[in-house]
Design a protein around this motif. Structure first.
Motif, mmCIF file in Angstrom:
data_model
loop_
_atom_site.group_PDB
_atom_site.id
_atom_site.type_symbol
_atom_site.label_atom_id
_atom_site.label_comp_id
_atom_site.label_asym_id
_atom_site.label_seq_id
_atom_site.Cartn_x
_atom_site.Cartn_y
_atom_site.Cartn_z
ATOM 1 N N GLN A 140 49.908 30.154 2.508
ATOM 2 C CA GLN A 140 51.025 30.260 3.447
ATOM 3 C C GLN A 140 50.728 31.316 4.508
ATOM 4 O OE1 GLN A 140 54.703 30.903 1.377
ATOM 5 N NE2 GLN A 140 55.949 30.655 3.198
ATOM 6 N N ASP A 173 50.105 25.438 1.145
ATOM 7 C CA ASP A 173 51.403 26.086 0.964
ATOM 8 C C ASP A 173 52.059 26.347 2.315
ATOM 9 O OD1 ASP A 173 53.575 27.354 0.020
ATOM 10 O OD2 ASP A 173 52.523 29.122 -0.745
ATOM 11 N N GLU A 174 53.048 25.557 2.644
ATOM 12 C CA GLU A 174 53.767 25.693 3.928
ATOM 13 C C GLU A 174 52.831 26.108 5.047
ATOM 14 O OE1 GLU A 174 57.589 27.341 4.001
ATOM 15 O OE2 GLU A 174 57.823 27.373 1.831
ATOM 16 N N THR A 183 55.747 28.323 -3.959
ATOM 17 C CA THR A 183 54.517 29.110 -3.941
ATOM 18 C C THR A 183 54.069 29.437 -5.359
ATOM 19 O OG1 THR A 183 55.082 30.057 -1.806
ATOM 20 C CG2 THR A 183 53.495 31.267 -3.129
HETATM 21 MG MG LIG Z 1 56.484 30.192 -0.441
#
Ligand SMILES: [Mg+2]
Ligand SMILES: Nc1ncnc2c1ncn2[C@@H]1O[C@H](COP(=O)(O)OP(=O)(O)O)[C@@H](O)[C@H]1O
Lengths: 272, 256, 257
Positions: free
Chosen positions: B81, B159-160, B45
C-alpha cells in the motif's frame, strides 16, 4: 513483587524487563572491570579494579581540594556555555534575519568553524598563561559554533507565511523576533544548547588537562604525573558522572522549555 | 493458488487487543484475478500480510500453492500500500527492480533483460536510471509493479495500490494491471476499498464485513474479459454488479 | 554585474579580515602577537616537505587509522545492538555512561595503560570517536522503514545483500551524522594526545615552539592546524555528498511539496 509485575499490563512488563536488563548491563560492566585486572587481562598496576577506584573516589570526596577543583570545573563550564549561548543566539538571529549579512559572512563562517579549537591552545597559553581565561576561550570558541549553526537554521526555518503575516500587520522588528522568529527557532536553540553543553564540558576538561587551568582536569594531570593511578581513575569517573549529569540537565531543560511546543522534533542532522 | 481457512487474527500489544480478522475462509484458484473489498480498517492489509508470510495468524491456516505459509513463500510477490516507502531510495529504478533477482543469484545479464522487460511492460523504459524519489507517485507505483513482475511470481498480492494516485493515473494503472495479469497469467489478489475498481478489475469480488471480519459476499463478475474504462463502466451489467456490492457493503456497515 | 556582487559577497569579508590582520599587525612590536607577514615567513620556513614527513604525516596517519577503526567499530556494533532489542536494553545504560565521558580524560588513562606510542593515540581516538557513530547507527538501524524490511522479506532479500542494501544504507544518514560529529573529536584527541604524550607529531611540535618561545613558528603551526581542520571537513563533505546523494535529493524533493 511478582504479583505486582503480573498484574501490570504488557507495556510495563516490557519496560520492567528493559530496566532490569539495563541494570544487569551496568552491573556486568562494573564486574568485568573488577575481574579483568584481577585475572591479569589488563595490568592491575595501571588499571585498578572497580572496587579500588570506588575506594579512592570515597577518599577524594573527603578532601576539600577535590571540591574546589570540582567547583572550578563547573564554573568554567557554565560560564563558557553561557557566553557561547548568548553570543550564538544574538549573532545567529542577526545573521538569520538579515540575508545580506548572512551571505557576506557565509564563507568566513565556513572557514572558521572547522578550525579545531585545540589549535588555539598554544596561543592562549602565551597570551593568557595557565588561567581560567585560557580555557574559557577554548570553551567559548568550540561551543559558540554549535549554537550559531543551529540558530541560523532555526531562523531560516520560519514559515514564510508567518513572516509575511507579521510584516502585513506591521509588527515592529522586535515584535517580529519575539513572536515569530523566536518561537520557531526555540527547538533549534535547545538542540544547540544540548550540543554546546557537551562540547563545552569536553573543552573545559581539555583546557585543564593541557593548559593547566584549575579544575578536575588539572587534578587528573597532577595525579598522573605523581603516579597516583587510582586517583587518576577516580577523577576520570568523576568526569563521567559530570557528563551524565550534563546530559540529564540538558534533557530536562529540553523537556521543560519545549513541553508546549507542537513539534517533537527528531534529531536534526547537525553539522557539528 | 491461495487458500484461507478460518483465519483469525488478533493484535495484542501496547495494552490493546484488536481483533483484525474474525473468521475468514475462501480460496482463489490458479490464475484467477480476485478482488477483495471492504471498509477501511476491516483487516484487508492484515489478511494480505498473513498471506505474504509477514505476520503469523492467531489461528486458522493459509496456504499458498498448497503449502502452509510460515514464512514468506517463494514465488509470491507483494505490491505494498505504501508503495513509495517500499522502494529503496538509495537505488536507481533498475537496481530496485533487479535487487530481488540478485538475491536469487541470477546472472547479471539475465537480471538486466528481465528488468528491462518488466520496465517496458509498465511503460517506464526511459526511467530506469532515475531514483524513485525523482518520479511521480504513479510512476513509483509502476516501478513497484515492475519489480513484482520481474520477480516472475506465481501469486501476486496488491494492497490498495492506487489509493493515493490521481484519477487519470489510476485508470491507466488499472488497465496496466489487467494487461499484466492477462500476459503473465499470475494468480492475483487485489485489495481495494473502491467498489468500482473491484468490479472493473476482477473476475470475482470478495466483500468483507467490518470487523470482526468475515466474508460477507462472494460475487462472480461475469463481464467480458476485454475491458475498457469507457464501455465497461457504462455497461448495464457493470452498474448492476456494482449496485449489488454497494448494497452488501451498506448492509455490513450497519448490521441489523 | 550579478556575478561580481556574488563573488564580492563570497570573498569580501575574508579579504577584509585578512587585510585588517595583515596591515593591523604590520611592524608589530608585541613579542606574542607577531605580524602576519612574519608568521607567513615562518610558515614557509617551517613547514617544509621534511617537516611534513616527520611531524605532520605521522599525526594524520594516526588520525586516519583511529578514525577509520572508530567508524567501522561503531557501525558494526551499532548494527548489532540496533537489531536486537534485548541487547539494546542490556547495553544502553552502559553506553550512555561511556558516552558521557569527556574523551580527553582518556589520554591520561591510555598513557598509564600503554605508554606514549602510536598505539596509545590510536586507542584514544578510537575510544573517543566510537560513541557518536555507535549511538547514531543504533538510531538509524532502529528507525528504518518497516515497509522496506517487509519488502526484503517478501522478495527473499537476505544475508549480506540485506545488510548492504537495507540495514547499512537505511542507517547511512545517521551513520554519517555520527561520523561528522566524530571528526572534530578525532582532531581534538590527536592534537592533545600529542601535546600530552609524544615525541613527534603536529601537536607536539606546535607546543615545542611555544615552549621554545618561537612565536611566529608557533602561530604558523596554529594556522596549519586550522588548515588541516578545514581540509578534512571539506573532504568529509565531498564523501558525504557522494554517499548520501539520494538522501539529500529525497529531502529536497519532499520540501518542495
Ligand atoms: Mg490497508
Ligand atoms: N500492528 C498493529 N497493531 C495493532 N493493531 C493493528 C496493527 N495493524 C492493524 N491494526 C488494526 O487492525 C485493524 C485492521 O487493520 P488493517 O488490516 O490495516 O485494515 P485495512 O487494511 O482494511 O484498512 C485496524 O483496526 C487496525 O487498527
Amino acid at each position: 513483587m511478582v504479583a505486582v509485575a503480573a498484574r501490570t499490563s504488557r507495556v510495563t512488563g516490557r519496560r520492567f524487563r528493559s530496566v532490569t536488563l539495563g541494570a544487569l548491563g551496568l552491573f556486568g560492566f562494573a564486574l568485568a572491570l573488577e575481574i579483568a585486572p584481577r585475572v591479569g587481562v589488563v595490568p592491575i598496576d595501571f588499571a585498578p579494579p572497580t572496587s579500588q577506584i570506588l575506594v579512592s573516589l570515597g577518599e577524594l570526596v573527603g578532601e576539600a581540594s577535590f571540591w574546589t577543583a570540582l567547583v572550578d570545573t563547573l564554573r568554567t563550564w557554565a560560564l563558557g556555555l553561557c557566553i557561547a549561548l548568548v553570543a550564538g543566539v544574538v549573532i545567529g538571529v542577526l545573521l538569520g534575519s538579515l540575508p545580506f549579512v548572512r551571505a557576506a559572512t557565509a564563507t568566513t563562517i565556513e572557514f572558521l568553524r572547522p578550525i579545531p579549537s585545540v589549535a588555539l591552545i598554544p596561543l592562549v597559553i602565551v597570551l593568557y598563561g595557565p588561567t581560567v581565561k585560557s580555557t574559557l576561550v577554548l570553551v567559548v570558541y568550540a561551543a559558540f559554533w554549535q549554537v550559531l549553526i543551529q540558530v541560523v537554521h532555526g531562523v531560516a526555518d520560519v514559515d514564510p507565511v508567518a513572516r509575511d503575516t507579521a510584516l502585513a500587520f506591521r509588527l515592529s522588528p522586535w515584535a517580529r523576533v519575539r513572536y515569530v522568529v523566536w518561537p520557531t527557532s526555540l527547538p533549534y536553540v535547545i538542540t544547540g544548547f544540548r550540543l554546546a553543553a557537551s562540547v563545552a564540558l569536553i573543552l573545559t576538561i581539555t583546557g585543564e588537562l593541557v593548559i593547566g587551568s584549575p579544575g578536575i582536569g588539572k587534578e587528573i594531570d597532577n595525579a598522573q604525573q605523581s603516579n597516583a593511578v587510582r586517583t587518576v581513575y577516580a577523577l576520570i569517573v568523576v568526569t563521567g558522572i559530570l557528563g551524565v549529569l550534563a546530559n540529564l540537565l540538558t534533557r530536562f531543560v529540553e523537556r521543560r522549555v519545549l513541553s508546549w511546543h507542537p513539534s517533537t522534533r527528531g534529531e536534526e542532522v547537525t553539522p557539528a | 493458488m491461495l487458500e484461507v481457512k478460518n483465519l483469525h487474527k488478533v493484535y495484542d500489544g501496547h495494552g490493546r487487543r484488536v481483533t483484525a480478522v474474525g473468521d475468514l475462509t475462501f480460496s482463489v484458484p490458479e490464475g484467477q484475478f480476485a478482488c477483495v473489498v471492504g471498509p477501511s480498517g476491516c483487516g484487508k492489509t492484515t489478511l494480505l500480510r498473513v498471506l505474504a508470510g509477514l505476520l503469523p495468524a492467531t489461528s486458522g491456516e493459509v496456504l499458498v500453492q498448497r503449502t502452509p505459509v510460515t514464512a514468506p513463500p517463494p514465488g509470491l510477490a507483494v505490491v505494498f500500500q505504501e508503495y513509495g516507502r517500499s522502494l529503496f531510495p538509495w537505488l536507481r529504478v533498475r537496481e530496485n527492480v533487479e535487487l530481488p533477482l540478485k538475491a536469487q543469484g541470477m546472472a547479471r545479464s539475465d537480471r538486466g533483460a528481465l528488468a528491462a522487460e518488466a520496465l517496458a511492460a509498465v511503460g517506464l523504459s526511459d526511467a530506469h536510471g532515475a531514483y524513485p524519489w525523482q518520479l511521480s507517485g504513479g510512476m513509483q507505483q509502476r516501478v513497484a509493479i515492475a519489480r513484482a513482475i520481474a520477480y516472475q511470481p506465481r501469486v501476486l498480492l496488491m494492497d490498495e495500490p492506487f489509493a493515493a494516485v490521481d484519477a487519470q493515473t489510476r485508470a491507466d494503472l488499472e488497465d496496466l494491471v489487467r494487461s499484466v495479469w492477462q500476459r503473465f497469467g499470475v494468480t492475483l489478489l487485489f485489495v481495494t476499498h473502491d467498489i468500482d475498481e473491484a468490479v472493473y478489475l476482477g473476475q470475482r469480488v470478495i466483500v468483507l464485513s467490518a470487523s470482526p471480519t468475515t466474508v460477507a459476499q462472494d460475487l462472480t463478475i461475469d463481464l467480458p474479459a476485454e475491458r475498457d474504462q469507457l464501455t465497461t463502466r457504462s455497461d448495464a451489467r457493470f452498474t448492476e454488479l456494482r449496485g449489488q456490492v454497494y448494497a452488501q457493503i451498506q448492509k455490513v456497515k450497519a448490521p441489523a | 554585474m550579478r556575478l561580481v556582487s556574488r563573488v564580492l559577497l563570497l570573498i569580501g569579508l575574508p579579504v577584509v579580515l585578512l587585510a585588517t590582520w595583515w596591515f593591523g599587525s604590520a611592524g608589530s612590536e608585541d613579542f606574542y602577537r607577531p605580524s602576519l607577514s612574519s608568521i607567513m615567513d615562518a610558515f614557509v620556513r617551517t613547514w617544509t616537505w621534511d617537516m611534513f614527513v616527520q611531524q605532520v604525516f605521522p599525526s594524520l596517519w594516526r588520525l586516519l587509522v583511529g578514525y577509520v577503526i572508530a567508524v567501522a567499530l561503531g557501525v558494526a556494533l551499532g548494527g548489532l545492538i540496533g537489531t536486537y532489542r534485548s541487547v539494546r536494553s542490556l547495553l544502553e545504560p552502559v553506553l550512555e555512561f561511556l558516552r558521557a565521558f569527556p574523551p580527553p580524560v582518556l589520554v591520561p588513562a591510555a598513557i598509564l595503560l600503554s605508554g606514549i606510542g602510536d598505539r596509545t593515540k590510536i586507542l584514544v581516538i578510537v575510544f573517543g570517536c566510537v560513541w557518536p557513530v555507535l549511538l547514531n547507527t543504533i538510531e538509524g538501524v532502529r528507525g528504518r522503514d518497516e515497509v522496506l524490511s517487509d519488502t526484503c522479506r517478501s522478495y527473499g532479500i537476505t544475508g549480506t545483500l540485506r545488510l548492504r542494501h537495507l540495514v547499512l544504507r537505511a542507517a547511512s544518514p545517521q551513520i554519517m551524522t555520527g561520523a561528522r560529529q566524530a571528526l572534530p573529536l578525532a582532531i581534538i584527541l590527536m592534537v592533545i594526545s600529542e601535546m600530552m604524550a609524544a615525541n613527534d607529531g603536529l601537536g607536539f611540535t606546535v607546543l615545542q615552539f611555544q615552549r621554545g618561545f618561537q612565536i611566529p613558528e608557533m602561530w604558523s603551526g596554529v594556522l596549519l592546524l586550522g588548515v588541516i581542520g578545514i581540509v578534512l571537513s571539506l573532504l568529509f563533505r565531498l564523501a558525504e555528498r557522494s554517499l548520501l546523494g539520494w538522501y539529500h535529493g529525497q529531502r529536497a524533493g519532499q520540501r518542495e511539496w
